[in-house]
Design an enzyme around this catalytic site. Structure first.
Site, PDB file in Angstrom:
ATOM      1  N   ARG A  16      72.991  95.605   5.326  1.00  0.00           N
ATOM      2  CA  ARG A  16      72.913  95.867   6.769  1.00  0.00           C
ATOM      3  C   ARG A  16      72.952  94.636   7.660  1.00  0.00           C
ATOM      4  O   ARG A  16      72.923  94.772   8.873  1.00  0.00           O
ATOM      5  CB  ARG A  16      71.649  96.688   7.065  1.00  0.00           C
ATOM      6  CG  ARG A  16      71.740  98.082   6.492  1.00  0.00           C
ATOM      7  CD  ARG A  16      70.524  98.941   6.722  1.00  0.00           C
ATOM      8  NE  ARG A  16      70.699 100.267   6.132  1.00  0.00           N
ATOM      9  CZ  ARG A  16      70.516 100.558   4.845  1.00  0.00           C
ATOM     10  NH1 ARG A  16      70.133  99.612   4.013  1.00  0.00           N
ATOM     11  NH2 ARG A  16      70.728 101.781   4.393  1.00  0.00           N
ATOM     12  N   ASP A  89      71.345  94.244  -8.836  1.00  0.00           N
ATOM     13  CA  ASP A  89      72.042  93.073  -9.370  1.00  0.00           C
ATOM     14  C   ASP A  89      71.414  92.536 -10.652  1.00  0.00           C
ATOM     15  O   ASP A  89      71.963  91.632 -11.287  1.00  0.00           O
ATOM     16  CB  ASP A  89      72.127  91.964  -8.310  1.00  0.00           C
ATOM     17  CG  ASP A  89      70.754  91.599  -7.733  1.00  0.00           C
ATOM     18  OD1 ASP A  89      69.769  91.603  -8.488  1.00  0.00           O
ATOM     19  OD2 ASP A  89      70.682  91.311  -6.527  1.00  0.00           O
TER      20      ASP A  89
HETATM   21  P1  CNA Z   1      69.410  96.065   3.503  1.00  0.00           P
HETATM   22  O1  CNA Z   1      69.235  97.371   4.191  1.00  0.00           O
HETATM   23  O2  CNA Z   1      70.751  95.445   3.525  1.00  0.00           O
HETATM   24  O3  CNA Z   1      68.341  95.069   4.175  1.00  0.00           O
HETATM   25  C1  CNA Z   1      68.227  93.729   3.803  1.00  0.00           C
HETATM   26  C2  CNA Z   1      67.114  93.105   4.625  1.00  0.00           C
HETATM   27  O4  CNA Z   1      66.952  91.778   4.188  1.00  0.00           O
HETATM   28  C3  CNA Z   1      67.395  93.064   6.131  1.00  0.00           C
HETATM   29  O5  CNA Z   1      66.223  93.342   6.849  1.00  0.00           O
HETATM   30  C4  CNA Z   1      67.860  91.603   6.344  1.00  0.00           C
HETATM   31  O6  CNA Z   1      67.568  91.126   7.648  1.00  0.00           O
HETATM   32  C5  CNA Z   1      67.039  90.897   5.308  1.00  0.00           C
HETATM   33  N1  CNA Z   1      67.652  89.659   4.815  1.00  0.00           N
HETATM   34  C6  CNA Z   1      68.860  89.515   4.221  1.00  0.00           C
HETATM   35  N2  CNA Z   1      69.059  88.238   3.847  1.00  0.00           N
HETATM   36  C7  CNA Z   1      67.953  87.555   4.239  1.00  0.00           C
HETATM   37  C8  CNA Z   1      67.558  86.219   4.144  1.00  0.00           C
HETATM   38  N3  CNA Z   1      68.327  85.280   3.556  1.00  0.00           N
HETATM   39  N4  CNA Z   1      66.362  85.862   4.659  1.00  0.00           N
HETATM   40  C9  CNA Z   1      65.557  86.789   5.255  1.00  0.00           C
HETATM   41  N5  CNA Z   1      65.865  88.083   5.356  1.00  0.00           N
HETATM   42  C10 CNA Z   1      67.055  88.473   4.849  1.00  0.00           C
HETATM   43  O7  CNA Z   1      68.948  96.135   1.984  1.00  0.00           O
HETATM   44  P2  CNA Z   1      67.749  96.978   1.355  1.00  0.00           P
HETATM   45  O8  CNA Z   1      67.538  96.432   0.008  1.00  0.00           O
HETATM   46  O9  CNA Z   1      66.593  97.117   2.268  1.00  0.00           O
HETATM   47  O10 CNA Z   1      68.420  98.430   1.274  1.00  0.00           O
HETATM   48  C11 CNA Z   1      68.408  99.151   0.164  1.00  0.00           C
HETATM   49  C12 CNA Z   1      69.765  99.270  -0.517  1.00  0.00           C
HETATM   50  C13 CNA Z   1      70.575  98.004  -0.529  1.00  0.00           C
HETATM   51  C14 CNA Z   1      69.527  99.551  -1.959  1.00  0.00           C
HETATM   52  O11 CNA Z   1      69.960 100.819  -2.284  1.00  0.00           O
HETATM   53  C15 CNA Z   1      70.283  98.491  -2.778  1.00  0.00           C
HETATM   54  O12 CNA Z   1      70.818  99.009  -3.938  1.00  0.00           O
HETATM   55  C16 CNA Z   1      71.304  98.002  -1.854  1.00  0.00           C
HETATM   56  N6  CNA Z   1      71.888  96.661  -2.107  1.00  0.00           N
HETATM   57  C17 CNA Z   1      71.516  95.908  -3.160  1.00  0.00           C
HETATM   58  C18 CNA Z   1      72.095  94.667  -3.368  1.00  0.00           C
HETATM   59  C19 CNA Z   1      71.663  93.848  -4.555  1.00  0.00           C
HETATM   60  O13 CNA Z   1      71.360  94.419  -5.589  1.00  0.00           O
HETATM   61  N7  CNA Z   1      71.592  92.541  -4.421  1.00  0.00           N
HETATM   62  C20 CNA Z   1      73.056  94.175  -2.483  1.00  0.00           C
HETATM   63  C21 CNA Z   1      73.430  94.993  -1.398  1.00  0.00           C
HETATM   64  C22 CNA Z   1      72.823  96.225  -1.219  1.00  0.00           C
END
Ligand code: CNA
Length: 263
Positions: A16, A89
Site C-alpha cells: 500500500r 517472503d
Molecule cells: P501493507 O498494507 O502494504 O502495509 C505496509 C505498512 O508498512 C504501511 O503502513 C507502510 O507505511 C509501512 N512501511 C513500509 N515500508 C516501511 C519502512 N521502510 N519503514 C516504515 N514503515 C514502512 O502491508 P501489510 O503487511 O500490512 O498488509 C498485509 C498484506 C501484505 C499481507 O497479506 C501480505 O501477504 C502482503 N504482502 C507481503 C509482502 C511480503 O511478504 N514481504 C510484500 C507485499 C505484500
C-alpha cells in the site's frame, strides 16, 4: 505482529505504500484490479499473474534485514512468545526464527497444494517451474499446484487459530511494518490485555494506534529499521545485534546485498 514494512528494507515492495507499493505497480502483472492476483476465481482462469509474483518472492531471492534479525535476537534471548507475520517472503525463517515460533498468517511458499487432488508438496519441488515461468502441475493428477499462500476468501492456516491464545498471555506487543488493514490479522492488536503496552514501529499511525489509542500505547514513527535501531539502542543490545548479523554474513558470504543495505 509484522507486515510487509519489515521487508521493504530487503527490497521487497509492500502493498500500500503509494508509488513503490505493489498496488501502484501492477502493469507487469496485467490484471484487471489489484486483488485479482490473490483471488481463487481469477487464479483458476489465469494463474500467470500470481506465478509472476511468486517468481519474485520465492525463497532465495532476498535476504533478511536488521528488523528480522532484531526479532531473531528476541527469540535467542527467550523473549519471543510468537511472531505473527502477514509476510509471505519467508524471511523470518531465513533469519533463523524457528517455524514453531512463527505464525505465517497469510501462508508460505515453503509448501504447496494441488488444487485438484489436494496433495501437499514441498514448495522447493516447484522452484524450477516457477523460475522458468511455467505454471506448476501436480505429478500425480496434473492439476495446477498452488503455493500455500492464503487467497482472499480462503481460510487462514490452522496455526493462526491454534496460537491466537498467545495474545492474552503476552506482556508486550510489538507491531512492526503493517498497515493493519487486513482482517482478521489486524484485530489481534486488540487481543492483548489492556494493561499490556503496545509498541508500533511504522511509517504512519495505523489501526487502533490511529483511532483507539490506549494510554500505554507507544508509536515510533518513521523508517522501520531506524525505529528498530532505536529500540536496540535503548535496550543496549547494539553489540549483540552486530555479532548476530556478522555471524549471519559469514554464513551467507555471497548474494546478501540487502543484508548490508539495512545494517
Ligand atoms: P501493507 O498494507 O502494504 O502495509 C505496509 C505498512 O508498512 C504501511 O503502513 C507502510 O507505511 C509501512 N512501511 C513500509 N515500508 C516501511 C519502512 N521502510 N519503514 C516504515 N514503515 C514502512 O502491508 P501489510 O503487511 O500490512 O498488509 C498485509 C498484506 C501484505 C499481507 O497479506 C501480505 O501477504 C502482503 N504482502 C507481503 C509482502 C511480503 O511478504 N514481504 C510484500 C507485499 C505484500
Amino acid at each position: 505482529m509484522a507486515g510487509a514494512g519489515i521487508s521493504t528494507p530487503s527490497g521487497i515492495p509492500d502493498f500500500r505504500t503509494p508509488g513503490s507499493g505493489l498496488y501502484s505497480n501492477l502493469e507487469q502483472y496485467n490484471i484487471p484490479y489489484p486483488e485479482a492476483i490473490f483471488e481463487l476465481a481469477y487464479f483458476f482462469v489465469n494463474p500467470k499473474p500470481f506465478f509472476t509474483l511468486a517468481k519474485e518472492l520465492y525463497p532465495g531471492n532476498y535476504r533478511p534485514n536488521y528488523a528480522h534479525y532484531f526479532l531473531r535476537l528476541l527469540h535467542d534471548k527467550g523473549l519471543l512468545l510468537r511472531l505473527y507475520t502477514q509476510n509471505i517472503d519467508g524471511l523470518e525463517r531465513v533469519a533463523g526464527i524457528p517455524p514453531d515460533k512463527l505464525v505465517e498468517a497469510h501462508g508460505t511458499f515453503a509448501t504447496a497444494t494441488c488444487t485438484v487432488c489436494r496433495r501437499k508438496f514441498p514448495g522447493e519441488d516447484f522452484r524450477e517451474d516457477v523460475m522458468a515461468d511455467k505454471v506448476p502441475q501436480c505429478r500425480v493428477c496434473t492439476g495446477v499446484v498452488k503455493p500455500d499462500i492464503v487467497f482472499f476468501g480462503e481460510e487462514l492456516p490452522q496455526r493462526f487459530f491454534l496460537h491466537v491464545t498467545d495474545f492474552p498471555t503476552a506482556d508486550l506487543l510489538l507491531v512492526i511494518g503493517t498497515s493493519l488493514e487486513v482482517e482478521p490479522f489486524a484485530s489481534l492488536a486488540g487481543a492483548v490485555r489492556s494493561s499490556v503496552p503496545r509498541v508500533l514501529i511504522n511509517r504512519d499511525l495505523v489501526g487502533p494506534f490511529a483511532w483507539q489509542q490506549r494510554y500505554n500505547d507507544v508509536a515510533q514513527l518513521g523508517d522501520v529499521v531506524a525505529g528498530v535501531r532505536k529500540v536496540v539502542e535503548l535496550l543496549d543490545w547494539n553489540e549483540e545485534m552486530q555479532t548476530l548479523i556478522q555471524n549471519e554474513k559469514e554464513k551467507h558470504p555471497l548474494g546478501d546485498a540487502f543484508l548490508f543495505v539495512a545494517v
